[in-house]
Write an enzyme that holds these catalytic residues in place. Structure first.
Site, short mmCIF file in Angstrom:
data_model
loop_
_atom_site.label_atom_id
_atom_site.label_comp_id
_atom_site.label_asym_id
_atom_site.label_seq_id
_atom_site.Cartn_x
_atom_site.Cartn_y
_atom_site.Cartn_z
N ASN A 1 0.86 -1.18 0.00
CA ASN A 1 0.00 0.00 0.00
C ASN A 1 0.90 1.23 0.00
O ASN A 1 1.49 1.57 1.02
CB ASN A 1 -0.89 -0.02 1.24
CG ASN A 1 -1.75 1.23 1.38
OD1 ASN A 1 -1.88 2.01 0.44
ND2 ASN A 1 -2.33 1.42 2.55
N TRP A 2 0.99 1.91 -1.15
CA TRP A 2 1.89 3.06 -1.27
C TRP A 2 1.33 4.30 -0.59
O TRP A 2 2.06 5.30 -0.45
CB TRP A 2 2.14 3.36 -2.75
CG TRP A 2 2.89 2.29 -3.49
CD1 TRP A 2 3.25 1.05 -3.03
CD2 TRP A 2 3.36 2.37 -4.83
NE1 TRP A 2 3.92 0.36 -4.00
CE2 TRP A 2 4.00 1.15 -5.13
CE3 TRP A 2 3.31 3.35 -5.81
CZ2 TRP A 2 4.59 0.88 -6.36
CZ3 TRP A 2 3.88 3.09 -7.06
CH2 TRP A 2 4.52 1.86 -7.32
N LYS A 3 0.05 4.27 -0.23
CA LYS A 3 -0.59 5.43 0.40
C LYS A 3 -0.40 6.69 -0.47
O LYS A 3 -0.38 6.61 -1.70
CB LYS A 3 -0.10 5.60 1.83
CG LYS A 3 -0.30 4.33 2.68
CD LYS A 3 -0.09 4.57 4.14
CE LYS A 3 -0.30 3.26 4.90
NZ LYS A 3 -0.25 3.47 6.36
N HIS B 1 -9.48 0.74 5.31
CA HIS B 1 -8.22 1.05 5.98
C HIS B 1 -8.49 2.01 7.13
O HIS B 1 -9.35 2.89 7.04
CB HIS B 1 -7.22 1.66 4.99
CG HIS B 1 -5.83 1.70 5.51
ND1 HIS B 1 -5.40 2.67 6.40
CD2 HIS B 1 -4.76 0.88 5.29
CE1 HIS B 1 -4.13 2.44 6.69
NE2 HIS B 1 -3.72 1.37 6.04
N GLU C 1 -7.06 4.54 8.13
CA GLU C 1 -6.94 5.96 7.78
C GLU C 1 -8.21 6.46 7.11
O GLU C 1 -8.61 7.62 7.31
CB GLU C 1 -5.70 6.16 6.90
CG GLU C 1 -4.41 5.93 7.67
CD GLU C 1 -3.22 5.57 6.80
OE1 GLU C 1 -2.16 5.29 7.37
OE2 GLU C 1 -3.34 5.56 5.56
N GLU D 1 -4.90 -5.35 10.63
CA GLU D 1 -3.89 -4.33 10.88
C GLU D 1 -4.19 -3.62 12.20
O GLU D 1 -5.06 -2.74 12.25
CB GLU D 1 -3.90 -3.28 9.75
CG GLU D 1 -3.36 -3.77 8.44
CD GLU D 1 -2.98 -2.59 7.54
OE1 GLU D 1 -1.82 -2.53 7.13
OE2 GLU D 1 -3.84 -1.73 7.29
N GLY E 1 2.72 2.13 10.75
CA GLY E 1 3.65 3.24 10.57
C GLY E 1 4.30 3.74 11.84
O GLY E 1 4.91 4.80 11.85
N SER F 1 3.78 -2.33 10.38
CA SER F 1 5.24 -2.32 10.56
C SER F 1 5.88 -3.65 10.18
O SER F 1 6.82 -4.12 10.84
CB SER F 1 5.60 -1.93 12.00
OG SER F 1 5.15 -0.61 12.27
N GLY G 1 3.06 -1.29 4.31
CA GLY G 1 3.04 0.14 4.05
C GLY G 1 4.38 0.66 3.64
O GLY G 1 4.82 0.49 2.50
N GLY G 2 5.10 1.31 4.57
CA GLY G 2 6.35 1.98 4.25
C GLY G 2 7.38 1.11 3.57
O GLY G 2 8.08 1.55 2.65
#
Length: 257
Positions: free
Chosen positions: A9-11, A97, A99, A169, A175, A214, A235-236
Site C-alpha cells: 500500500n503506497w498510500k 483502511h 486511515e 492491521e 507506521g 510495521s 506500508g512503508g
C-alpha cells in the site's frame, strides 16, 4: 492450501519518476519468486502508468488500488469507481483502511457497502480490520475485529468472503515501528478464522488473512511461519523494491517449506 498474498500500500506517495523507478526495480527483484501473489497499490493517478510498467516487466506483479466509491458513474466529484479501477487493470482493492475510517469517517456499514460493490464488479476486496491502542489495552481486539467482519457477513452472508482478502492491521502498529508479536498476530488471525468458521468451515479454510503493521524484511518470516497468517499488507516497506521483494520471498519460502 492457501496461496499467500503480499500487497504494498503506497498510500499518498508517488511521482512519475518514483513509480517508474520502483516498479522497474520490483519487476527485476521478484522475477524468480514463486508461490506468492505480489500486489502493488499506487495512488489512483498512477494506475495507468503502473499497469504499463507491470506489463513491460513481464506481468509478475498484480495491480491493486487503495480505495473505491460505491457508484460506477454519476455526480460524485473526485471519486473513483470500481469500473474505472477495473478498466485500468486493478484487481485487488483496499477498503476499510483505518486511515479511511478515521479521516473520512467511514463506518463499518459503509465499508461493507464498498465490499459488496467490489464483488458485484468482479474485483477482489482487501478488507482492513483492526483495533486502536486503547481498544487493544482494554482487551477488545477480537470484539472489534468481529464487528468489522460481521458488517459484511450480516448484510451479504458469509459466502461474500469467498475469494476475498482480510487484512488484520492493529492501528497502533501502522507506521509506528511497533508491531504485534508473531504469536499475538497468530492468535487474532485464528480468532478471525474461527469467527468465519462458525458460519462456514469451508470459506474459513480458504479465506486469505494478511497481517499488516510495521512489517519489514527483518520480521516478515516470523509472521509467515504462523499457520493462519497468509501474507502481509505492507506500508512503508513497500516503497523500497529490495525490501518489499524480500518480504514477498519470505512469504513464498514459508509457504514452500
Amino acid at each position: 492450501m492457501r496461496r499467500p498474498v503480499v500487497m504494498g500500500n503506497w498510500k499518498l506517495n508517488g511521482s512519475k519518476a518514483m513509480v517508474t523507478e520502483l516498479l522497474n526495480g520490483l519487476n527485476a527483484e521478484v522475477a524468480n519468486i514463486e508461490g506468492v501473489d505480489i500486489v502493488v497499490a499506487p495512488p489512483a493517478l498512477y494506475l495507468d502508468q503502473a499497469e504499463r510498467l507491470i506489463k513491460e516487466g513481464g506481468n509478475k506483479l498484480i495491480l491493486g488500488a487503495q480505495n473505491t466509491d460505491i457508484h460506477n458513474s454519476g455526480a460524485f466529484t473526485g471519486d473513483v469507481s470500481p469500473e474505472m479501477l477495473k478498466d485500468l487493470g486493478a484487481s485487488h482493492i483496499i477498503i476499510g483502511h483505518s486511515e479511511r475510517r478515521e479521516y473520512h469517517e467511514e463506518s463499518d456499514e459503509f465499508v461493507a457497502k464498498k465490499f459488496a460493490f467490489l464483488k458485484e464488479n468482479g474485483l477482489t476486496p482487501v478488507l482492513c480490520i483492526g483495533e486502536s491502542e486503547a481498544q487493544n489495552e482494554a482487551g477488545e481486539t477480537e470484539a472489534v475485529c468481529a464487528r468489522q467482519i460481521n458488517a459484511v457477513i450480516k448484510t451479504q452472508g458469509v459466502e461474500a468472503l469467498r475469494g476475498a482478502i482480510i487484512a488484520y492491521e492493529p492501528i497502533w502498529a501502522i507506521g509506528t515501528g511497533k508491531a504485534a508479536t508473531a504469536e499475538d498476530a497468530q492468535r487474532i488471525h485464528a480468532s478471525i478464522r474461527a469467527l468465519i468458521a462458525a458460519e462456514s468451515a469451508e470459506i474459513a479454510e480458504q479465506v486469505i488473512i494478511q497481517y499488516g503493521g510495521s512489517v519489514k524484511p527483518e520480521n516478515a518470516a516470523s509472521y509467515f511461519t504462523q499457520p493462519d497468517i497468509d501474507g502481509a499488507l505492507v506500508g512503508g516497506a513497500s516503497l523500497q523494491a529490495a525490501g518489499f521483494a524480500a518480504i514477498a520471498k519470505a512469504a513464498a519460502d514459508a509457504k514452500n517449506a
